[in-house]
Design a protein around this motif. Structure first.
Motif, PDB file in Angstrom:
ATOM      1  N   ALA A   1       0.925  -1.617   0.093  1.00  0.00           N
ATOM      2  CA  ALA A   1       0.335   0.052   0.035  1.00  0.00           C
ATOM      3  C   ALA A   1       0.676   1.271  -0.115  1.00  0.00           C
ATOM      4  O   ALA A   1       0.476   2.448  -0.045  1.00  0.00           O
ATOM      5  CB  ALA A   1      -0.771   0.166   0.943  1.00  0.00           C
ATOM      6  N   ILE A   2       2.135   1.160  -0.048  1.00  0.00           N
ATOM      7  CA  ILE A   2       2.887   2.452  -0.467  1.00  0.00           C
ATOM      8  C   ILE A   2       3.414   2.641  -1.429  1.00  0.00           C
ATOM      9  O   ILE A   2       3.437   3.622  -1.582  1.00  0.00           O
ATOM     10  CB  ILE A   2       4.294   2.187   1.555  1.00  0.00           C
ATOM     11  N   CYS A   3       4.290   1.304  -1.669  1.00  0.00           N
ATOM     12  CA  CYS A   3       4.258   1.875  -3.137  1.00  0.00           C
ATOM     13  C   CYS A   3       3.892   1.248  -4.536  1.00  0.00           C
ATOM     14  O   CYS A   3       4.210   1.747  -5.588  1.00  0.00           O
ATOM     15  CB  CYS A   3       6.084   0.668  -3.282  1.00  0.00           C
ATOM     16  N   TYR A   4       2.839   0.672  -4.041  1.00  0.00           N
ATOM     17  CA  TYR A   4       2.226  -0.191  -4.747  1.00  0.00           C
ATOM     18  C   TYR A   4       2.310  -1.176  -5.495  1.00  0.00           C
ATOM     19  O   TYR A   4       1.370  -1.665  -7.051  1.00  0.00           O
ATOM     20  CB  TYR A   4       1.285   1.637  -6.218  1.00  0.00           C
ATOM     21  N   ASP A   5       3.728  -1.529  -5.449  1.00  0.00           N
ATOM     22  CA  ASP A   5       3.955  -2.698  -6.689  1.00  0.00           C
ATOM     23  C   ASP A   5       3.551  -3.898  -6.073  1.00  0.00           C
ATOM     24  O   ASP A   5       2.867  -3.888  -4.238  1.00  0.00           O
ATOM     25  CB  ASP A   5       5.332  -3.018  -6.604  1.00  0.00           C
TER      26      ASP A   5
ATOM     27  N   PHE B   1       3.108  -4.255   4.023  1.00  0.00           N
ATOM     28  CA  PHE B   1       3.873  -3.764   3.633  1.00  0.00           C
ATOM     29  C   PHE B   1       5.304  -4.239   3.066  1.00  0.00           C
ATOM     30  O   PHE B   1       6.389  -4.755   4.193  1.00  0.00           O
ATOM     31  CB  PHE B   1       4.641  -2.179   4.000  1.00  0.00           C
TER      32      PHE B   1
ATOM     33  N   CYS C   1       9.707  -0.399   1.683  1.00  0.00           N
ATOM     34  CA  CYS C   1       9.122   0.583   2.132  1.00  0.00           C
ATOM     35  C   CYS C   1       8.598   0.263   3.543  1.00  0.00           C
ATOM     36  O   CYS C   1       8.814   1.168   4.286  1.00  0.00           O
ATOM     37  CB  CYS C   1       7.491   0.297   1.927  1.00  0.00           C
TER      38      CYS C   1
ATOM     39  N   ASP D   1      12.467   1.759   4.740  1.00  0.00           N
ATOM     40  CA  ASP D   1      12.251   3.047   5.011  1.00  0.00           C
ATOM     41  C   ASP D   1      11.682   4.474   5.252  1.00  0.00           C
ATOM     42  O   ASP D   1      12.297   5.080   5.886  1.00  0.00           O
ATOM     43  CB  ASP D   1      11.917   3.930   3.054  1.00  0.00           C
ATOM     44  N   PHE D   2      10.676   3.558   5.506  1.00  0.00           N
ATOM     45  CA  PHE D   2       9.756   3.536   6.500  1.00  0.00           C
ATOM     46  C   PHE D   2      10.050   4.162   7.999  1.00  0.00           C
ATOM     47  O   PHE D   2      10.427   5.271   8.241  1.00  0.00           O
ATOM     48  CB  PHE D   2       8.643   3.253   6.425  1.00  0.00           C
TER      49      PHE D   2
ATOM     50  N   ASN E   1      13.479   7.220   7.757  1.00  0.00           N
ATOM     51  CA  ASN E   1      12.722   8.172   7.605  1.00  0.00           C
ATOM     52  C   ASN E   1      12.183   8.937   8.989  1.00  0.00           C
ATOM     53  O   ASN E   1      12.614   9.761   9.309  1.00  0.00           O
ATOM     54  CB  ASN E   1      11.824   8.821   6.347  1.00  0.00           C
TER      55      ASN E   1
ATOM     56  N   GLU F   1      14.308  12.264  10.663  1.00  0.00           N
ATOM     57  CA  GLU F   1      13.925  13.149  10.153  1.00  0.00           C
ATOM     58  C   GLU F   1      12.872  13.040  11.443  1.00  0.00           C
ATOM     59  O   GLU F   1      12.753  14.975  11.582  1.00  0.00           O
ATOM     60  CB  GLU F   1      12.172  13.058   8.915  1.00  0.00           C
ATOM     61  N   GLU F   2      12.283  12.145  12.226  1.00  0.00           N
ATOM     62  CA  GLU F   2      11.725  12.735  13.046  1.00  0.00           C
ATOM     63  C   GLU F   2      12.292  12.905  14.650  1.00  0.00           C
ATOM     64  O   GLU F   2      11.688  13.411  14.989  1.00  0.00           O
ATOM     65  CB  GLU F   2      10.325  12.209  13.490  1.00  0.00           C
TER      66      GLU F   2
ATOM     67  N   PRO G   1       2.120   2.208   9.696  1.00  0.00           N
ATOM     68  CA  PRO G   1       1.867   3.047   8.272  1.00  0.00           C
ATOM     69  C   PRO G   1       0.545   3.397   7.649  1.00  0.00           C
ATOM     70  O   PRO G   1       0.409   4.860   7.457  1.00  0.00           O
ATOM     71  CB  PRO G   1       2.902   2.844   6.994  1.00  0.00           C
ATOM     72  N   ASP G   2      -0.186   2.530   7.664  1.00  0.00           N
ATOM     73  CA  ASP G   2      -1.502   2.241   8.063  1.00  0.00           C
ATOM     74  C   ASP G   2      -1.549   3.879   8.713  1.00  0.00           C
ATOM     75  O   ASP G   2      -2.437   4.062   9.380  1.00  0.00           O
ATOM     76  CB  ASP G   2      -2.592   1.036   8.145  1.00  0.00           C
ATOM     77  N   ALA G   3      -3.103   4.851   7.152  1.00  0.00           N
ATOM     78  CA  ALA G   3      -3.107   5.958   8.507  1.00  0.00           C
ATOM     79  C   ALA G   3      -4.470   6.180   9.178  1.00  0.00           C
ATOM     80  O   ALA G   3      -4.872   6.903  10.141  1.00  0.00           O
ATOM     81  CB  ALA G   3      -4.184   6.633   6.292  1.00  0.00           C
TER      82      ALA G   3
END
Lengths: 194, 498
Positions: free
Chosen positions: B127-131, B145, B149, B152-153, B156, B160-161, B171-173
């Motif tokens: 559901a992140i890269c759609y592949d 996932f 992904c 990288d998740f 990141n 970053e945080e 990662p699911d919203a």
């Protein structure tokens, strides 16, 4: 990162139902997927109805792990959108972003935000104040802004007007498309090309 | 600045006077008479129950607490971390809430599925890269996932945080399940050390019984055995770092601030930040000599000033004539009390403007003195280095002098730093004293005045040229001052009961 493959799929996905969803997103220049232009039709039954709102979308390097950066380029009177800069206050464009969300879902969320503003968490304090204290005045101002700044360009009329200045139809259409239907920019280009 | 010999005589008489009064107990150590060089005993013995640990020794401590909680709760360790963090590592509070409504608590903190896992959703694509990817990894919530992904998740979030990455959710919203060390270990082992560092950091920062040493670049952690170990009787949880020599209050991380307590200090600091413009404007670094108006910069610790130009002697704090401060006039150091009548000419003007002016005057009165002692404390600290050189000189000045015979200089200097610190915070304490405690306030100011007076004397004495240095005198004054410092702290600690 998996960004470019995904972006292509995302844009294709948006293109599939842009007539019914009321949102669309395209690359500003073909081949560059970092700079996109989004469009939202003003939701029916709101003071934005009939308006076409354009949004600048910048895709960050870490996308989709970081949210896309979005901002209105069309002026809009809305408590959560700056009336000066077009900056947007929406949680999913900030800390509530998730990589499972997409550009389309973000645009749809913006559309929903236009339907139901959240004056308690304002981006533009002046607008929010008016929304809370004088709803009538807010509605009429928002409507006035929609009519003044967010009117869709009737493409045929624009082409006809440019043609009347002595250019042929094909090059007039090409120039207008290139400049986002900005007539004077298109005419300038055509004049420069002579 | 210049010291005053006459004043020293005056002081001696005054001291005898003072000993006769019975409301102050100021006993000399009887042994002191035999050994005038005996150093006064400093008040801050090492508190039992508070330890300074290097960061790597804190990790086992965290692990121990986790294993402890895991066993009682019967949930995986990675879920226990999240719950313990939420409850500031207070196991008792957590257990109480947990057993009242375990599922509710687990859901609220994003670890419900960690305890009650769901099967993976098994969708064909990520559901992140759609592949379309074969190898996927699922969270206990079932959301899966692809490994790329996931990597990288996690990467990141950690890069970053920063420290907040320990609170990252699925990662699911729409899913609140927390991403834990388990996922990072599998998907992004290259970022695991950093993740663990952040976990340790959150342990230290969310735990009420631990605090990073505030010393610059110091990586030690103050660890208290229990909450009661941090309750000390002078409103401060005094802590000394052996690593970087920083002293701090374990409860708030500021410099030890007795007699003021942590909340009052926080209020004061906030007030000083807000008023800093005004205060700075009024407290420019220089003052004019009250007699000849030449600008004077104070670069020593003592408040007894002598103008280099006109030889006028005055007090830096109140700018009054120094003779008013001497023992003979009975005026002493009458510059620690805020007098409403002289503070404003219109004491009963009730208009807002007059009230605001009175309040500002009152604040400035205390701030000026707070600031003066803060500066003097800095000077005294700087002086410590110089003192070591002076000790060497003094020892070399005669053949039969041992190092222990000159150590009194250092002791006196250290005592000065301590006194300046206590005096500094005594003004914060006085500022927040409630007006209805008029009697206590007077007593407090009396103690404060005494400490101030003897501190000034010691400051002058310790700045004297070595040739004029009287060891016995300095040692005695050091001990006297120490006693006064303890008196004022004890007075506050005892709730200002007479």
């Amino acid at each position: 990162m998996a960004a470019s493959g995904r972006l292509n799929k995302e844009l294709a996905e948006v293109g599939k139902d842009d007539k019914t969803s009321g949102v669309k997103a395209v690359a500003v220049t073909p081949g560059n997927l970092r700079e996109l232009k989004g469009t939202i039709l003003g939701p029916e039954g709101t003071c934005y109805e009939g308006g076409v709102f354009e949004i600048d979308i910048t895709i960050p390097k870490q996308y989709p792990f970081e949210p896309p950066k979005m901002k209105f380029t069309t002026k809009i009177w809305h408590p959560n959108i700056s009336s000066q800069t077009g900056a947007i206050c929406l949680d999913i464009l900030k800390d509530q972003w998730s990589p499972a969300l997409t550009i389309k879902t973000a645009l749809l969320s913006l559309q929903a935000l236009m339907c139901s503003p959240e004056p308690g968490d304002p981006q533009d304090a002046e607008v929010a104040k008016m929304y809370l204290s004088d709803r009538k005045k807010f509605d009429s101002t928002a409507k006035f802004w929609t009519e003044s700044y967010a009117q869709p360009v009737n493409e045929d009329d624009a082409i006809t007007r440019v043609c009347e200045m002595g250019f042929d139809r094909d090059s007039a259409k090409a120039a207008l498309e290139k400049h986002g239907w900005d007539e004077s920019a298109a005419v300038n280009q055509l004049l420069g090309g002579l | 600045m210049a010291s005053d010999d006459e004043y020293s005589y005056a002081y001696s008489e005054e001291e005898e006077d003072y000993q006769m009064s019975d409301d102050e107990s100021m006993q000399f150590n009887p042994e002191a008479k035999e050994n005038p060089n005996a150093a006064p005993v400093f008040s801050y013995a090492k508190k039992p129950g508070i330890q300074m640990l290097p960061a790597d020794q804190v990790f086992p401590e965290m692990k121990r607490k986790l294993v402890d909680a895991t066993e009682v709760l019967g949930i995986p360790e990675v879920a226990a971390v999240v719950l313990m963090r939420e409850f500031h590592w207070q196991k008792d509070v957590l257990l109480e809430t947990f057993f009242r409504d375990p599922d509710g608590l687990l859901k609220k903190n994003g670890v419900y599925h960690r305890v009650n896992p769901k099967p993976a959703l098994n969708s064909p694509h990520c559901a992140i890269c759609y592949d379309d990817v074969e190898e996927k990894m699922a969270m206990p919530c079932g959301h899966e996932f692809c490994m790329d992904c996931w990597h990288d998740f996690c990467a990141n979030a950690i890069q970053e945080e920063g420290p907040i990455c320990v609170c990252t959710s699925c990662p699911d919203a729409s899913c609140d399940e927390i991403v834990t060390e388990e996922e990072v270990t599998k998907a992004a082992p290259d970022h695991l050390p950093k993740f663990r560092t952040y976990q340790l950091r959150s342990f230290v920062e969310s735990n009420k019984l631990t605090r990073w040493c505030p010393g610059a670049g110091c990586e030690r952690v103050a660890t208290a055995q229990s909450a009661s170990a941090m309750e000390q009787d002078d409103n401060v949880a005094h802590c000394d770092c052996e690593g970087c020599q920083t002293s701090f209050c374990m409860k708030c991380g500021e410099e030890p601030h007795s007699p003021t307590d942590c909340p009052a200090l926080a209020l004061w600091n906030e007030k000083c930040r807000n008023e800093s413009e005004t205060a700075n404007w009024i407290l420019a670094n220089t003052k004019s000599c009250p007699k000849c108006v030449s600008r004077i910069e104070k670069n020593h610790g003592c408040n007894h000033m002598t103008c280099q130009k006109c030889r006028h002697e005055f007090c830096w704090i109140c700018m009054g004539d120094w003779t008013d401060h001497g023992a003979n006039t009975g005026g002493y150091y009458k510059c620690n009390k805020y007098d409403v009548d002289t503070g404003t000419s219109s004491g009963d003007d009730l208009s807002d403007a007059a009230r605001a002016k009175r309040e500002l005057d009152r604040y400035l009165h205390y701030y000026k003195r707070f600031h003066a002692h803060a500066e003097a404390q800095k000077f005294a600290r700087k002086q410590l280095k110089e003192t070591e050189n002076r000790m060497v000189l003094l020892q070399e000045s005669s053949d039969d002098v041992k190092w222990s015979d000159v150590e009194f200089l250092k002791t006196a200097n250290e005592q000065l730093v301590e006194c300046r610190r206590v005096l500094k915070y005594s003004y914060v304490y006085a500022y927040y004293l409630k007006p209805q405690f008029e009697m206590q306030k007077q007593r407090f100011e009396h103690h404060q005045e005494m400490l101030e007076r003897f501190t000034e004397t010691l400051s002058e004495l310790s700045e004297k040229p070595l040739a004029e240095m009287d060891r016995t005198d300095v040692v005695n004054k050091t001990r006297v001052v120490d006693q006064f410092m303890k008196n004022i702290l004890k007075y506050v600690a005892d709730g200002m009961d007479d």
